[in-house]
Design an enzyme around this catalytic site. Structure first.
Site, mmCIF file in Angstrom:
data_model
loop_
_atom_site.group_PDB
_atom_site.id
_atom_site.type_symbol
_atom_site.label_atom_id
_atom_site.label_comp_id
_atom_site.label_asym_id
_atom_site.label_seq_id
_atom_site.Cartn_x
_atom_site.Cartn_y
_atom_site.Cartn_z
ATOM 1 N N ASN A 51 30.541 37.856 40.891
ATOM 2 C CA ASN A 51 31.134 37.674 42.213
ATOM 3 C C ASN A 51 32.003 36.429 42.320
ATOM 4 O O ASN A 51 32.923 36.388 43.145
ATOM 5 C CB ASN A 51 30.027 37.600 43.264
ATOM 6 C CG ASN A 51 30.550 37.145 44.614
ATOM 7 O OD1 ASN A 51 31.202 37.889 45.338
ATOM 8 N ND2 ASN A 51 30.293 35.879 44.961
ATOM 9 N N ASP A 95 29.917 26.244 36.273
ATOM 10 C CA ASP A 95 31.222 26.901 36.286
ATOM 11 C C ASP A 95 31.248 28.054 35.292
ATOM 12 O O ASP A 95 31.247 27.840 34.072
ATOM 13 C CB ASP A 95 32.298 25.859 35.938
ATOM 14 C CG ASP A 95 33.712 26.398 36.031
ATOM 15 O OD1 ASP A 95 33.889 27.627 36.217
ATOM 16 O OD2 ASP A 95 34.658 25.590 35.919
ATOM 17 N N VAL A 96 31.292 29.279 35.806
ATOM 18 C CA VAL A 96 31.241 30.461 34.936
ATOM 19 C C VAL A 96 32.523 30.666 34.141
ATOM 20 O O VAL A 96 32.559 31.504 33.238
ATOM 21 C CB VAL A 96 30.924 31.743 35.734
ATOM 22 C CG1 VAL A 96 29.539 31.659 36.368
ATOM 23 C CG2 VAL A 96 31.989 32.027 36.790
ATOM 24 N N SER A 147 43.103 43.905 46.513
ATOM 25 C CA SER A 147 44.270 43.249 45.910
ATOM 26 C C SER A 147 44.351 43.501 44.413
ATOM 27 O O SER A 147 45.342 43.141 43.781
ATOM 28 C CB SER A 147 44.223 41.738 46.177
ATOM 29 O OG SER A 147 44.343 41.472 47.557
ATOM 30 N N SER A 202 38.734 43.468 44.322
ATOM 31 C CA SER A 202 39.390 43.364 45.621
ATOM 32 C C SER A 202 40.354 44.527 45.773
ATOM 33 O O SER A 202 40.823 45.091 44.779
ATOM 34 C CB SER A 202 40.164 42.040 45.704
ATOM 35 O OG SER A 202 40.985 41.991 46.856
ATOM 36 N N TYR A 241 46.895 36.157 42.299
ATOM 37 C CA TYR A 241 45.605 36.738 42.691
ATOM 38 C C TYR A 241 45.589 38.231 42.379
ATOM 39 O O TYR A 241 44.586 38.753 41.859
ATOM 40 C CB TYR A 241 45.371 36.493 44.178
ATOM 41 C CG TYR A 241 44.026 36.970 44.687
ATOM 42 C CD1 TYR A 241 42.854 36.303 44.347
ATOM 43 C CD2 TYR A 241 43.933 38.079 45.531
ATOM 44 C CE1 TYR A 241 41.621 36.729 44.826
ATOM 45 C CE2 TYR A 241 42.706 38.506 46.017
ATOM 46 C CZ TYR A 241 41.551 37.830 45.657
ATOM 47 O OH TYR A 241 40.343 38.258 46.124
ATOM 48 N N LYS A 274 42.780 40.071 39.991
ATOM 49 C CA LYS A 274 41.904 41.145 40.438
ATOM 50 C C LYS A 274 42.297 42.484 39.818
ATOM 51 O O LYS A 274 41.442 43.358 39.614
ATOM 52 C CB LYS A 274 41.914 41.220 41.968
ATOM 53 C CG LYS A 274 41.217 40.026 42.632
ATOM 54 C CD LYS A 274 39.772 39.875 42.166
ATOM 55 C CE LYS A 274 39.021 38.806 42.932
ATOM 56 N NZ LYS A 274 37.613 38.686 42.508
#
Length: 263
Positions: A91, A64-65, A144, A142, A155, A159
């Protein structure tokens, strides 16, 4: 499709690379000669992706980054195995959306931890090694992160943070010879958007905004990542590159052409 060996001897970490966009990016770098580090939280999926790659040039490091200790671990493992680091592709990401006043603490933490903290932690650990190789960071943001979505404010926040972090970090580390760029996809075929792609009305509605008239493919994003990491992009940094079929070319007004044609 055959590709050149322009990344032969280079080492690339791609987070979230067991499926979808991340997998396509990892395969593209591998096809061009790079050593690749495959990462995701699901160890079995990571192993499945790595199974079709050259084991001499592939390292699987599941985890888990969004945990700073793991970010240190994966970068250290890459350097120990291959002797350095040339490209860091951030990513790993998650989606999710609901009415803001109904969004739980857990949902906010889930999105911000992976989408933002993961990028920050991985970048922080990579910089000392990228300084040595004059390497680059590529963040997968994104569209977004460039504008709002009615159902995705958290979200959008995550982003948007990645989009502007890309600019700020590029300014900070440019003097070290490190380039930092981001790719901003629109809807791209992956597990994350499976629900949208399974709905004909949703796809039809979305296509009103896509100038090129098709859904993005993971390979579209992989090609852009390979370009940004290459010498062809040696004077490009601090850029957020929309790879979106023309979605962000719109000013948001209705597709009058489609309406006129009765579509």
């Amino acid at each position: 499709m055959a590709h050149s060996g322009r990344f032969t001897g280079k080492t690339v970490i791609v987070t979230g690379s067991s499926t979808g966009i991340g997998e396509a990016i990892a395969r593209r770098f591998h096809d061009e000669g790079a050593n690749v580090i495959i990462n995701a939280r699901n160890a079995e999926k990571c192993a499945g992706t790595a199974a079709s790659l050259d084991p001499e040039r592939t390292l699987v490091v599941p985890g888990d980054v969004s945990k700073s200790a793991f970010a240190k671990e994966i970068v250290g493992a890459a350097v120990d195995k291959f002797g350095g680091l040339d490209v860091m592709v951030n990513n790993a990401g998650v989606g999710g959306g609901s009415m803001m006043h109904k969004t739980s603490d857990e949902e906010i933490d889930r999105i911000i931890d992976i989408n933002v903290k993961g990028v920050l932690y991985m970048s922080r650990e990579a910089i000392p090694h990228l300084k040595a190789t004059k390497g680059s960071i590529i963040n997968i943001s994104s569209v977004s992160g460039m504008g709002g979505d009615s159902m995705l404010p958290v979200y959008n926040a995550s982003k948007g943070a990645v989009t502007n972090f890309t600019r700020g970090l590029a300014l900070q580390v440019g003097g070290l010879g490190i380039r930092v760029n981001a790719i901003n996809p629109s809807i791209t075929r992956s597990d994350m958007v499976e629900g949208i792609l399974s709905s004909e009305p949703m796809v039809a509605n979305f296509m009103q905004r896509v100038a090129l008239g098709r859904i993005g493919e993971p390979e579209d994003i992989a090609a852009a990542a390979a370009f940004l990491a290459s010498e062809d992009a040696s004077f490009i940094t601090g850029v957020n590159l929309p790879v979106d079929g023309g979605v962000t070319a719109s000013n948001g007004q209705p597709n009058f052409l489609a309406l006129a044609m009765g579509q």
